[in-house]
Design a protein around this motif. Structure first.
Motif, mmCIF file in Angstrom:
data_model
loop_
_atom_site.group_PDB
_atom_site.id
_atom_site.type_symbol
_atom_site.label_atom_id
_atom_site.label_comp_id
_atom_site.label_asym_id
_atom_site.label_seq_id
_atom_site.Cartn_x
_atom_site.Cartn_y
_atom_site.Cartn_z
ATOM 1 N N MET A 1 0.610 -1.635 -0.291
ATOM 2 C CA MET A 1 -0.151 0.185 -0.238
ATOM 3 C C MET A 1 1.074 1.249 -0.218
ATOM 4 O O MET A 1 1.671 1.564 0.919
ATOM 5 N N ALA A 2 0.604 2.074 -0.604
ATOM 6 C CA ALA A 2 1.056 3.407 -1.455
ATOM 7 C C ALA A 2 0.275 4.896 0.033
ATOM 8 O O ALA A 2 -0.774 4.788 0.419
ATOM 9 N N THR A 3 1.243 5.568 0.740
ATOM 10 C CA THR A 3 0.785 6.333 1.310
ATOM 11 C C THR A 3 0.880 7.801 0.302
ATOM 12 O O THR A 3 1.419 8.308 -0.436
ATOM 13 N N ARG A 4 -0.883 8.168 0.991
ATOM 14 C CA ARG A 4 -1.395 9.400 -0.224
ATOM 15 C C ARG A 4 -1.411 10.234 1.277
ATOM 16 O O ARG A 4 -2.130 9.707 2.580
ATOM 17 N N PRO B 1 -4.962 12.756 12.981
ATOM 18 C CA PRO B 1 -3.012 12.445 11.987
ATOM 19 C C PRO B 1 -3.584 11.643 10.905
ATOM 20 O O PRO B 1 -4.180 11.371 10.370
ATOM 21 N N GLN B 2 -2.781 12.567 9.801
ATOM 22 C CA GLN B 2 -2.140 11.948 9.052
ATOM 23 C C GLN B 2 -2.473 10.229 9.019
ATOM 24 O O GLN B 2 -0.950 9.787 9.118
ATOM 25 N N PRO B 3 -2.475 9.885 8.071
ATOM 26 C CA PRO B 3 -2.258 8.173 7.874
ATOM 27 C C PRO B 3 -1.115 8.223 7.142
ATOM 28 O O PRO B 3 -1.136 8.365 6.311
ATOM 29 N N THR B 4 0.119 7.135 7.583
ATOM 30 C CA THR B 4 1.361 7.013 6.928
ATOM 31 C C THR B 4 1.159 5.322 7.349
ATOM 32 O O THR B 4 1.125 4.350 7.766
ATOM 33 N N GLU B 5 1.842 4.809 5.781
ATOM 34 C CA GLU B 5 2.994 3.376 5.538
ATOM 35 C C GLU B 5 4.291 3.024 6.833
ATOM 36 O O GLU B 5 4.484 4.504 7.154
ATOM 37 N N PRO B 6 4.507 2.557 7.602
ATOM 38 C CA PRO B 6 5.762 2.953 8.513
ATOM 39 C C PRO B 6 7.152 3.082 7.803
ATOM 40 O O PRO B 6 7.143 2.739 7.134
ATOM 41 N N GLY B 7 7.792 4.530 8.463
ATOM 42 C CA GLY B 7 9.114 5.091 7.747
ATOM 43 C C GLY B 7 8.199 6.200 7.006
ATOM 44 O O GLY B 7 9.352 6.679 6.761
ATOM 45 N N ASP B 8 7.142 6.328 6.804
ATOM 46 C CA ASP B 8 6.639 7.615 6.131
ATOM 47 C C ASP B 8 6.172 8.961 7.155
ATOM 48 O O ASP B 8 6.611 8.281 8.725
ATOM 49 N N ALA B 9 7.009 9.711 6.992
ATOM 50 C CA ALA B 9 6.269 10.524 7.909
ATOM 51 C C ALA B 9 5.012 11.762 7.122
ATOM 52 O O ALA B 9 4.301 11.305 6.613
ATOM 53 N N PRO B 10 4.515 11.934 8.653
ATOM 54 C CA PRO B 10 3.456 13.193 8.208
ATOM 55 C C PRO B 10 3.516 13.571 7.484
ATOM 56 O O PRO B 10 4.597 14.563 6.877
ATOM 57 N N ALA B 11 2.299 14.102 6.406
ATOM 58 C CA ALA B 11 2.183 14.874 5.324
ATOM 59 C C ALA B 11 3.462 14.003 3.685
ATOM 60 O O ALA B 11 3.582 14.902 2.579
#
Length: 134
Positions: free
Chosen positions: A1-4, A12-22
């Motif tokens: 799944m990709a962070t969008r 809070p902004q949903p993110t994938e592990p390792g990604d930051a908000p925004a």
């Protein structure tokens, strides 16, 4: 799944592990900051809230003239086989082409054979042995 990017400013902004908000892994997404709904986020028990939303997509760019930015070079595999590597910087794709098999080689590409080729090879071999250090 990709962070969008999410448009929900109440959590809070949903993110994938390792990604930051925004963060976004969609290189065409445009982001903009907005006023978050801190009261709704606090009521839901969130300590942080999303303040970056998707503002649209970047327009698709036409392909560059001349076929794009492509690099082609020769490389040797671990077994010594020479291959041709082609990397397209615009698409991120890399292709490895093995050399043609003897059946695929045209007569113009084939190594010379016969008496003339044998004499040439013998002459090259003799030339190697004639060199001396002085």
């Amino acid at each position: 799944m990709a962070t969008r990017l999410s448009n929900d400013v109440t959590k809070p902004q949903p993110t994938e592990p390792g990604d930051a908000p925004a963060d976004t892994t969609d290189r065409r997404e445009r982001a903009t900051s907005v006023a978050p709904d801190k009261r709704a986020a606090a009521a839901a028990g969130h300590r942080t809230v999303n303040a970056v939303v998707k503002a649209g997509d970047l327009p698709a760019l036409p392909p560059p003239p001349g076929g794009g930015r492509v690099e082609t070079y020769k490389q040797r595999r671990a077994d010594g086989t020479e291959v041709t590597v082609t990397h397209n910087y615009d698409t991120g794709t890399t292709a490895v082409a093995a050399p043609p098999t003897p059946e695929e080689t045209t007569p113009a590409e084939a190594a010379p054979t016969g008496p003339a080729a044998e004499e040439s090879a013998a002459g090259q071999e003799a030339g190697r042995g004639a060199r001396t250090r002085g």
